[in-house]
Design an enzyme around this catalytic site. Structure first.
Site, PDB file in Angstrom:
ATOM      1  N   ASN A  91      25.978  81.144  12.692  1.00  0.00           N
ATOM      2  CA  ASN A  91      25.973  79.756  13.186  1.00  0.00           C
ATOM      3  C   ASN A  91      25.558  79.735  14.650  1.00  0.00           C
ATOM      4  O   ASN A  91      25.292  80.784  15.240  1.00  0.00           O
ATOM      5  CB  ASN A  91      27.347  79.116  12.956  1.00  0.00           C
ATOM      6  CG  ASN A  91      28.441  79.874  13.673  1.00  0.00           C
ATOM      7  OD1 ASN A  91      28.420  80.003  14.878  1.00  0.00           O
ATOM      8  ND2 ASN A  91      29.388  80.415  12.903  1.00  0.00           N
ATOM      9  N   ILE A 122      41.603  83.172   9.351  1.00  0.00           N
ATOM     10  CA  ILE A 122      42.431  84.017  10.229  1.00  0.00           C
ATOM     11  C   ILE A 122      43.539  83.178  10.863  1.00  0.00           C
ATOM     12  O   ILE A 122      44.710  83.575  10.914  1.00  0.00           O
ATOM     13  CB  ILE A 122      41.567  84.672  11.344  1.00  0.00           C
ATOM     14  CG1 ILE A 122      40.337  85.354  10.743  1.00  0.00           C
ATOM     15  CG2 ILE A 122      42.384  85.668  12.144  1.00  0.00           C
ATOM     16  CD1 ILE A 122      39.282  85.736  11.756  1.00  0.00           C
ATOM     17  N   LYS A 180      44.630  69.657  10.819  1.00  0.00           N
ATOM     18  CA  LYS A 180      44.523  71.128  10.924  1.00  0.00           C
ATOM     19  C   LYS A 180      45.699  71.717  11.691  1.00  0.00           C
ATOM     20  O   LYS A 180      46.230  72.773  11.332  1.00  0.00           O
ATOM     21  CB  LYS A 180      43.226  71.497  11.651  1.00  0.00           C
ATOM     22  CG  LYS A 180      42.067  71.594  10.703  1.00  0.00           C
ATOM     23  CD  LYS A 180      40.781  71.936  11.375  1.00  0.00           C
ATOM     24  CE  LYS A 180      39.658  71.504  10.429  1.00  0.00           C
ATOM     25  NZ  LYS A 180      38.354  71.507  11.035  1.00  0.00           N
ATOM     26  N   LYS A 194      17.347  95.641   0.088  1.00  0.00           N
ATOM     27  CA  LYS A 194      16.719  94.410   0.575  1.00  0.00           C
ATOM     28  C   LYS A 194      16.300  93.529  -0.605  1.00  0.00           C
ATOM     29  O   LYS A 194      15.650  94.016  -1.544  1.00  0.00           O
ATOM     30  CB  LYS A 194      15.502  94.773   1.432  1.00  0.00           C
ATOM     31  CG  LYS A 194      14.889  93.578   2.101  1.00  0.00           C
ATOM     32  CD  LYS A 194      13.673  93.960   2.924  1.00  0.00           C
ATOM     33  CE  LYS A 194      12.918  92.689   3.280  1.00  0.00           C
ATOM     34  NZ  LYS A 194      11.530  92.894   3.506  1.00  0.00           N
TER      35      LYS A 194
HETATM   36  O1  C5P Z   1      39.356  74.755   9.457  1.00  0.00           O
HETATM   37  P1  C5P Z   1      38.389  75.061  10.533  1.00  0.00           P
HETATM   38  O2  C5P Z   1      37.480  76.216  10.231  1.00  0.00           O
HETATM   39  O3  C5P Z   1      37.633  73.874  11.061  1.00  0.00           O
HETATM   40  O4  C5P Z   1      39.326  75.520  11.757  1.00  0.00           O
HETATM   41  C1  C5P Z   1      38.782  75.955  12.948  1.00  0.00           C
HETATM   42  C2  C5P Z   1      39.754  76.883  13.592  1.00  0.00           C
HETATM   43  O5  C5P Z   1      40.103  77.924  12.690  1.00  0.00           O
HETATM   44  C3  C5P Z   1      39.181  77.604  14.820  1.00  0.00           C
HETATM   45  O6  C5P Z   1      40.245  77.818  15.719  1.00  0.00           O
HETATM   46  C4  C5P Z   1      38.667  78.914  14.224  1.00  0.00           C
HETATM   47  O7  C5P Z   1      38.620  79.939  15.192  1.00  0.00           O
HETATM   48  C5  C5P Z   1      39.686  79.206  13.133  1.00  0.00           C
HETATM   49  N1  C5P Z   1      39.163  79.905  11.962  1.00  0.00           N
HETATM   50  C6  C5P Z   1      39.629  81.178  11.643  1.00  0.00           C
HETATM   51  N2  C5P Z   1      39.187  81.832  10.527  1.00  0.00           N
HETATM   52  C7  C5P Z   1      38.291  81.264   9.700  1.00  0.00           C
HETATM   53  C8  C5P Z   1      37.804  79.970   9.986  1.00  0.00           C
HETATM   54  C9  C5P Z   1      38.253  79.323  11.126  1.00  0.00           C
HETATM   55  O8  C5P Z   1      40.435  81.707  12.391  1.00  0.00           O
HETATM   56  N3  C5P Z   1      37.880  81.932   8.636  1.00  0.00           N
END
Ligand code: C5P
Length: 403
Positions: free
Chosen positions: A211, A307, A338, A289
């Protein structure tokens, strides 16, 4: 809310006679630009490598040069007034004089006459640096409370390659900022983990999904928290920015690696600030590939581990968990959902539908939300300024328990 002191400070900047003196000019420029009042002092040889006129023009202050000794004792008066003495480059010769308390020229006298913090940036040939006499002198300076900052290994003017290069001007400016910023009581000595940047999810050995995150917000946070006195671990995805100084920097590539790096360190942390734009989906990896004539145009994606949500489930009551939310609609309402669903203590939300919506840029506009309806518009600022505000909010949370 307690804020860090970021007002311009008075800095005495010593320049010794080495080829790295050319970097002193850029360092003086960066410090002046950051709002500091810089006063340069050169040794006799320093003034031959870099003209005092250059240093005067860049700092806007007269340079105290060993060639221009008079009876005014200007350097002693200066040392009563400055907040910091930095010496860049520090040569082996002046290092030895500092270590032994010599007072044979204006810079050595200034060093002895100063009661405040001293930071030195040595520069010399690798063999000279590694010589036991130089190492003894460096140890003596450290024991005397001087911060010694060595540059990275690299090509030296003498034709050799190795340690001994002086730190780059950007690093010098960063170290100065960190030394001059007042620690915050709720963060001094606290262990803080910050995540930053995107993750990269491999499709095959040559392709990946990622991204637009630059990592700048997370890097600014790592620096602001370090400046506040925290012991910072930065877990970062692939980014092109200069990494912070004085933090433990852990490089990862994929969401799975980021999860491992964060979860294995989480129990040791007082505060976790998850700012990384972690991929929510990862493709099923093809070991060979993908060939275009054999590819059916469909990518199979699997959810990655959240996470932040995992940390929310196992959070201790004495830990503070901070998340970020990038939203394109109903920014504060979605961020609050959230905050609650992931069991967070704070969430910082930005509106990515705005043209200045945060990703890739150097500025951002954020809302801070916490439990019990806490909601604060932090406004539109540079990511560095926002990081200072976020640090101050985390400090308040740590010191008062509430917001
Ligand atoms: O639910 P969303 O992805 O929008 O939440 C964003 C928050 O969650 C951010 O703080 C991002 O660092 C964390 N995040 C994470 N692991 C993921 C996706 C998002 O820790 N797989």
């Amino acid at each position: 809310m307690e804020t860090q002191n970021r007002l311009g400070s008075r800095i005495a900047f010593g320049v010794c006679g080495g080829i790295a003196a050319y970097k002193a000019a850029e360092s003086v420029r960066l410090l002046s630009q950051a709002g500091h009042d810089v006063h340069t002092i050169t040794t006799q040889w320093g003034a031959r490598f870099i003209g005092p006129l250059t240093l005067e023009a860049l700092s806007g202050n007269p340079c105290i040069s060993s060639d221009a000794i008079d009876g005014s004792m200007r350097h002693i008066a200066l040392m009563r007034e400055v907040d910091l003495l930095l010496v860049a480059p520090l040569t082996a010769e002046t290092l030895a004089k500092f270590a032994h308390g010599h007072a044979d020229h204006l810079l050595t006298q200034s060093y002895l006459a100063f009661r405040g913090p001293v930071v030195v940036f040595p520069a010399m040939n690798t063999a000279m640096l590694e010589h036991p006499a130089t190492q003894r002198n460096l140890d003596q300076l450290r024991a005397d409370g001087v911060r010694v900052i060595l540059g990275e290994s690299g090509a030296l003017a003498c034709g050799e390659t190795g340690p001994g290069r002086m730190a780059e001007p950007e690093l010098i400016a960063e170290v100065v900022e960190s030394v001059l910023t007042q620690p915050l009581p709720g963060l001094k000595g606290a262990r803080v983990l910050v995540t930053a940047g995107p993750t990269r999810e491999a499709l095959d050995p040559v392709r990946y999904l990622t991204n637009r995150s630059s990592g700048r917000m997370g890097l600014a946070l790592a620096r602001a928290l370090r400046n506040a006195g925290a012991i910072v671990t930065l877990v970062h995805g692939p980014i092109n920015e200069r990494l912070p100084w004085g933090t433990e920097n852990v490089a990862v590539t994929s969401a799975a690696q980021m999860a491992d790096a964060v979860l294995s360190r989480a129990d040791d942390q007082d505060v976790l600030v998850l700012c990384a734009a972690v991929a929510d989906y990862a493709p099923v990896y093809a070991a060979q590939k993908l060939k275009k004539d054999q590819f059916d145009g469909q990518l199979k994606l699997n959810r990655t581990q959240d996470i932040l949500a995992s940390l929310g489930q196992r959070k201790r009551t004495d830990q503070i968990l901070v998340g970020f939310a990038a939203e394109s609609e109903n920014v504060t309402a979605n961020a609050r959902r959230k905050l609650e669903s992931k069991n967070l203590d704070l969430i910082f939300a930005n509106d990515i539908s705005r043209p200045d919506g945060g990703f890739e840029g150097t500025e951002n506009a954020l809302f801070a939300l916490g439990p019990n309806g806490f909601c604060m518009d932090l406004g539109h600022h540079s990511k560095t300024e926002l990081a200072t505000q976020i640090t101050s909010i985390i400090n308040t949370k740590r010191t008062t328990g509430t917001l």
